[in-house]
Design an enzyme around this catalytic site. Sequence first.
Site, PDB file in Angstrom:
ATOM      1  CG  LEU A   1      -1.952  -1.032   1.208  1.00 54.61           C
ATOM      2  CD1 LEU A   1      -2.896  -0.990   2.514  1.00 54.61           C
ATOM      3  CD2 LEU A   1      -2.678  -1.115   0.104  1.00 54.61           C
TER       4      LEU A   1
ATOM      5  CG  ASP B   1       8.518  -7.791  -8.859  1.00 55.18           C
ATOM      6  OD1 ASP B   1       7.691  -8.856  -9.852  1.00 55.18           O
ATOM      7  OD2 ASP B   1       8.413  -7.526  -7.735  1.00 55.18           O
TER       8      ASP B   1
ATOM      9  CB  CYS C   1      10.095  -3.385  -4.964  1.00 53.10           C
ATOM     10  SG  CYS C   1      10.355  -2.498  -6.469  1.00 53.10           S
TER      11      CYS C   1
ATOM     12  CB  CYS D   1      19.372 -10.372 -30.186  1.00 51.11           C
ATOM     13  SG  CYS D   1      17.785 -10.641 -29.376  1.00 51.11           S
TER      14      CYS D   1
ATOM     15  CB  CYS E   1      13.893  -7.268 -28.761  1.00 51.93           C
ATOM     16  SG  CYS E   1      15.168  -8.566 -28.286  1.00 51.93           S
TER      17      CYS E   1
HETATM   18 ZN   LIG Z   1      16.816  -8.609 -29.722  1.00 57.13          ZN
END
Ligand SMILES: [Zn+2]
Length: 260
Positions: free
Chosen positions: A71, A130, A189, A246, A172
């Site tokens: 909260l 996250d 967090c 990639c 990406c």
């Molecule tokens: Zn990529």
Amino acid sequence: MDDLSDADLERYARHVILDEIGEDGQVALLQSKVCIVGAGGLGSPVLMYLAAAGIGRIGLVDFDTVDRTNLQRQIAHTEDSVGTSKVESAVARARALNPTIAIEALETKLDAENIQSVIAPYDLVVDGTDNYAIRILLNDACFFAKKPLVSASVVRFEGQLSTFRAYEGGACYRCVFPEAPAEGVVARCDTAGILGPVAGVMGTLQATEVIKQILGLGTGMVGRLMLYDALDNDMRMIKTPKNPACPLCGDKPVILRPGG
Ligand SMILES: [Zn+2]
């Protein structure tokens, strides 16, 4: 293009008055469909601002329940919703803000099997999670489905923002963040802490970026990564080139399905 109803002209008057949006732009927002993944610190402001802005159809994905420690920053939830479903809690708040649009509570844990069908009905995906593995799944699924991915993250006093449309060119998420942070090194967090409003800053920037992507306004975050530091009030942009090696979007792709 359709006309706005009198009620919509009133509700969205301060958008319509902007030359860059106007009635046609507001109609485009009302006809757009956005999937928000994560009903937490980022997802809360993203959901509330996109609902208020009149995104016509919003899906909110999460599988968690509201904890009292949420909260301090996850402002779509209230004390009354502690212990209840996060998506139901946040969607109830957003519906109260704007009951004229469609807002869907998608209480599901994303995985390689369901990710494509979850995002299929939407034009654009917002990453407010996250978790590196989920971020990669979203990246891959959006790449294959040719949907823009507006991604943000926050920890401590810092935030990041970028948009990925690697199916059209540009980096990406894997190009920029090729490896999962080592266990224990990654600051989250729940273990590292976060200043509550930093999530609000980054989530609000994320909602702004979503509207800009939908309407083609200004300069978007494709090919760039914004780094925000609340302690120094510093906001920097760095370029994010495509990585030719990639495994997803490079010269010799080896990933042929999300998470594969
Ligand atoms: Zn990529």
